[in-house]
Design a protein around this motif. Structure first.
Motif: not given
Ligand SMILES: Nc1ncnc2c1ncn2[C@@H]1O[C@H](COP(=O)(O)OP(=O)(O)OP(=O)(O)O)[C@@H](O)[C@H]1O
Ligand SMILES: [Mg+2]
Length: 416
Positions: A282-293
């Motif tokens: 819904g238009g929220r910004k991209a986030r960095a997440i751990p690949r492990k998640d």
């Protein structure tokens, strides 16, 4: 599109997958080799777990995939071999017995005994797809796989019969006809796949083939070289994608991309410090997440699916007879770490299978997603071998005669 005259007999296959429709075109060379010449794919919203639920959408997908394959191959196709799948497929064992004519088993006796085995009560709303011989007995002597030429008076056959719901087949046929095609034959999806994936050794030693598609995982068991059991598990690659979308709060399209690019079914195989970018909803910004998640989400689903497969193997009672273990194929089997996870879950060996045994444009069919269509070509060739080779000979002869006629014309043309 202008269609050229084919230089060899043409075979085509169609797989109505629940995520993608695949259409393959090949030629058969004079020495009996299948050469892939075209492949088309189109996303499909009209099939759920192997069964047509939207005629319009499926017809459109077939048209698109067919056109793409035809453009690549430079020929137009009139008839096609089709894969059939879904929870409506049922299979069971049966037996038949006949008296051997003239005391020596001939092909005609085999056809009669298979007919007899087929004559079991199949409800009117179901159709027999395959009668697969398991073993023959001649005068009580069992364990015979090819009884032709044997002496005796009584021939018995043990077979495995595969049936499908007539209504489901009718809907499939309707879509194919609407897309302007005729059906050359209908083949159980996993049976076709087995031709492209399994070796004769594996079938003889006993093996369970698991085609992990988008909507379901379809199983086919071989014992002593022949089909012994079929089943369907209603979980496939789309469930993995859905979990990623929910778990990482990202749109489906981005979840699918993350799964394919960075996904792993075994979280312990992933570097703890690595991060990936997940699009926001819904238009929220991209986030960095751990690949492990991402791996954690996929691992939970992989464990579930593989445990369901292991359970099915146990319930089938065939586990001790599966010397070659389990072979995973289909698009869903391409997830990294799945085989490693399989080794963890199953007590028997596991490998990933990709389609082979055909030539031509092998680049476009190298992953498990194409196993069904490649298998359809191999199945069609087995069924129509004599006819195809004969047809090839005619075309070849026609071309040579054309060539001679041209040379004669040139010769006289030069003289006058
Ligand atoms: N590299 C990959 N890693 C993980 N999953 C993948 C990969 N490539 C494809 N898939 C998954 O494979 C699935 C599609 O496989 P396939 O084309 O065999 O299914 P289908 O034939 O359309 O469906 P079904 O057989 O259930 O009717 C999709 O869910 C897709 O996400
Ligand atoms: Mg499939």
């Amino acid at each position: 599109m202008s269609s050229q005259k084919p230089k060899a007999p043409v075979l085509a296959g169609l797989d109505l997958g629940s995520t993608t429709v695949k259409f393959i075109i090949s030629t058969v060379s004079p020495d009996g080799k299948i050469e892939v010449s075209g492949m088309g794919r189109a996303p499909n919203m009209g099939v759920k777990q192997g069964v047509v639920v939207n005629i319009e959408a499926t017809t459109e997908s077939i048209r698109k995939a067919k056109e793409e394959a035809e453009l690549m191959a430079g020929v137009q196709v009139q008839d096609v071999w089709v894969g059939v799948a879904g929870p409506h497929i049922k299979s069971f064992d049966s037996k038949g017995m006949v008296a051997i004519k003239n005391n020596e088993v001939t092909q005609a006796d085999i056809e009669r005994v298979l007919e007899a085995a087929k004559a079991v009560a199949v409800p009117g709303d179901r159709r027999v797809l395959h009668v697969l011989p398991r073993e023959y007995k001649v005068d009580g002597q069992d364990g015979i796989t090819d009884p032709i030429g044997m002496s005796g008076v009584r021939l018995e056959a043990s077979v495995h019969i595969v049936t499908a719901a007539q209504a489901a087949l009718n809907n499939t046929l309707k879509c194919i006809h609407r897309a302007g095609l005729k059906v050359a034959g209908m083949v159980l999806d996993t049976l076709a796949t087995s031709h492209a994936i399994l070796s004769e050794d594996e079938k003889n030693l006993g093996v369970c083939l698991a085609d992990m598609g988008g909507g379901s995982t379809d199983l086919l068991y071989f014992v002593n070289g022949s089909v012994a059991h079929t089943s369907v598990i209603p979980v496939g690659g789309s469930h993995f994608t859905h979990d990623v979308a929910v778990g990482l709060r990202t749109p489906q399209v981005s979840a699918e991309e993350l799964k394919r690019k960075y996904g792993c079914a075994m979280a312990s195989m992933v570097n703890e410090t690595e991060t990936i970018e997940a699009e926001g909803v819904g238009g929220r910004k991209a986030r960095a997440i751990p690949r492990k998640d991402l791996a954690d989400v996929l691992e939970a689903r992989a464990e579930e699916v593989l445990n369901l497969v292991a359970n099915d193997v146990r319930l089938s009672g065939l586990m001790p007879l599966l010397g070659s273990g389990i072979v995973l194929t289909g698009g869903g089997s391409q997830l990294d770490g799945l085989v490693e996870m399989g080794e963890f879950v199953f007590d028997i060996p596991v490998r990933r299978g990709a389609p082979g045994r055909v030539g031509g444009l092998t680049d476009v069919i190298k992953t498990g997603e194409s196993a069904v269509v490649v298998g359809l070509l191999l199945h069609a060739f087995n069924e129509r071998k004599d006819q195809l080779l004969n047809e090839g000979m005619q075309i070849h002869l026609g071309e040579s005669l054309d060539g001679i006629a041209r040379k004669v014309k040139d010769f006289f043309g030069n003289m006058f």
